[in-house]
Design a protein around this motif. Sequence first.
Motif, PDB file in Angstrom:
ATOM      1  N   PHE A 175      58.735  43.146  31.376  1.00  0.00           N
ATOM      2  CA  PHE A 175      58.713  43.592  33.073  1.00  0.00           C
ATOM      3  C   PHE A 175      59.780  42.743  33.866  1.00  0.00           C
ATOM      4  O   PHE A 175      59.876  41.635  33.599  1.00  0.00           O
ATOM      5  N   ASP A 176      60.219  43.601  34.756  1.00  0.00           N
ATOM      6  CA  ASP A 176      61.154  42.752  35.570  1.00  0.00           C
ATOM      7  C   ASP A 176      60.315  42.080  36.744  1.00  0.00           C
ATOM      8  O   ASP A 176      59.602  42.379  37.351  1.00  0.00           O
ATOM      9  N   LEU A 177      60.913  40.924  36.687  1.00  0.00           N
ATOM     10  CA  LEU A 177      60.315  39.734  37.473  1.00  0.00           C
ATOM     11  C   LEU A 177      60.508  40.174  39.000  1.00  0.00           C
ATOM     12  O   LEU A 177      59.147  40.120  39.656  1.00  0.00           O
ATOM     13  N   GLU A 178      61.696  40.670  39.462  1.00  0.00           N
ATOM     14  CA  GLU A 178      61.596  40.861  40.987  1.00  0.00           C
ATOM     15  C   GLU A 178      60.996  42.303  41.215  1.00  0.00           C
ATOM     16  O   GLU A 178      60.244  42.183  42.482  1.00  0.00           O
ATOM     17  N   ASN A 179      61.170  43.017  40.586  1.00  0.00           N
ATOM     18  CA  ASN A 179      60.663  44.513  40.984  1.00  0.00           C
ATOM     19  C   ASN A 179      59.212  44.722  40.615  1.00  0.00           C
ATOM     20  O   ASN A 179      58.626  45.652  41.111  1.00  0.00           O
ATOM     21  N   ALA A 180      58.698  44.010  39.540  1.00  0.00           N
ATOM     22  CA  ALA A 180      57.275  44.266  39.069  1.00  0.00           C
ATOM     23  C   ALA A 180      56.485  43.141  39.040  1.00  0.00           C
ATOM     24  O   ALA A 180      55.148  43.240  39.875  1.00  0.00           O
ATOM     25  N   VAL A 181      56.513  42.120  38.285  1.00  0.00           N
ATOM     26  CA  VAL A 181      55.856  41.006  38.350  1.00  0.00           C
ATOM     27  C   VAL A 181      55.460  40.349  39.534  1.00  0.00           C
ATOM     28  O   VAL A 181      54.208  40.131  40.059  1.00  0.00           O
ATOM     29  N   LYS A 182      56.526  39.808  40.361  1.00  0.00           N
ATOM     30  CA  LYS A 182      56.359  38.888  41.645  1.00  0.00           C
ATOM     31  C   LYS A 182      55.582  39.936  42.653  1.00  0.00           C
ATOM     32  O   LYS A 182      54.681  39.237  43.356  1.00  0.00           O
ATOM     33  N   PRO A 183      55.960  41.107  42.716  1.00  0.00           N
ATOM     34  CA  PRO A 183      55.109  41.955  44.123  1.00  0.00           C
ATOM     35  C   PRO A 183      53.924  42.036  43.443  1.00  0.00           C
ATOM     36  O   PRO A 183      52.958  42.051  44.428  1.00  0.00           O
ATOM     37  N   THR A 184      53.513  42.326  42.249  1.00  0.00           N
ATOM     38  CA  THR A 184      52.035  42.511  41.698  1.00  0.00           C
ATOM     39  C   THR A 184      51.110  41.042  41.996  1.00  0.00           C
ATOM     40  O   THR A 184      50.172  41.220  42.669  1.00  0.00           O
ATOM     41  N   VAL A 185      51.781  40.065  41.829  1.00  0.00           N
ATOM     42  CA  VAL A 185      51.273  38.760  42.027  1.00  0.00           C
ATOM     43  C   VAL A 185      51.038  38.511  43.471  1.00  0.00           C
ATOM     44  O   VAL A 185      49.820  37.965  43.973  1.00  0.00           O
ATOM     45  N   ALA A 186      51.985  38.769  44.223  1.00  0.00           N
ATOM     46  CA  ALA A 186      52.078  38.707  45.730  1.00  0.00           C
ATOM     47  C   ALA A 186      50.690  39.533  46.235  1.00  0.00           C
ATOM     48  O   ALA A 186      49.913  39.002  47.151  1.00  0.00           O
TER      49      ALA A 186
END
Length: 386
Positions: A175-186
């Motif tokens: 999974f793309d960190l900037e476009n998928a993972v980090k937004p989900t976590v945020a």
Amino acid sequence: MLRLRSSILPHLLSSPATYLGSSVHRLFSATATAPRIPPSPSFAVEEYLTDNCGLTRAQALKASAKLSHLKSPSKPDAVLAFLAGLGLSSAHVAAVVAKDPQFLCAKLQTTLAPIAAGLKGLGLSNSEIGRLVSLAPVNFRCKSVVSNIQYYLSLFGSYEDVLRAVKRGPYLLSFDLENAVKPTVAYLQECGLGVRSIAQLLIDQPRVVGTKPERLQEMVASAEALGVPRGSVMFRHALRAVAFLSQEKVAAQVENLKTAFRWSDAEVRIALCKAPMLLVRSKEIMQRRSEFFISEVGLDPAYIAHRPVMLSYSLEGRVRPRSYVLKFLKEKGLLHQQRDYYSALMFGEQVFMEKFICPHKEAAPHLAQDYAAACRGEVPTRFRFT
């Protein structure tokens, strides 16, 4: 060949994270200038897979279809040396190749070695890198794996938890960190989940990371509709329960629970607020528990609704054996009147033994033996009630 594998890779993998330094550069330069064996027109991929990789004939036949372009053993030999340098056993190597035959075609100098060096730069040992390869060989070949592992280490807090998540969902690494993972976590943080709760949710349900924002919002709304508020201790469990259930499926599961346990709307809401994972239990499993707790034990539906955790315990391995003990003690006049059925189920095994078995060694000398047999699925004669 084994001597080659065991000698090259330790030097390669012991280099610092800046693997393009002089020592590694000299290693690859020497390899590049060494005389090369011309490709063999008769190179038999299937035989190579069985003789060198440990695959069965059936596995080799299936894997060879993806390796038909190989004309020489030079590249797979280098990959096998790489795996040996990580400490993978023959069985693990065979498992990696069977799972991802194209791993044998990965480029050592531009793909595998830089990734391994990058992971070592994060503090991982060869054996820890080897475990990652075993769990997710396909994803390991993506260069983004280093930055992803670095992020997940900070999120999960330990490499063991990272591996637990990867074991459940190897795609977590893609999974793309900037476009998928980090937004989900945020977004999950905005919903009141702490970092540890988010990490546990992703360990249990790795697919949440790749969930589209609209679906993520629906999951949150569905969890709240169960009566579990954002920021509460159970909110993570509620999200896990409804993560990939449609609204229709959630509604159907709620109706099944109401029917099975004779619960009112208020009672099913109370139960799900305390044990949201009941939603993912099958109708058949819940029906068997209903028959036992209500019909056999005689518990009131409202009593169960306020203590729904008991429905998550193994019926055969925990609930039924302990129920036998309680019934036996009651019939023999050995059970203290204040003992609550729910608390007897909640105790850990050692505490249960100390409170319900050990005090009755003289009055019921066979109780421990009978209880152990019941835990194995047997019903000793002395436990039969007439």
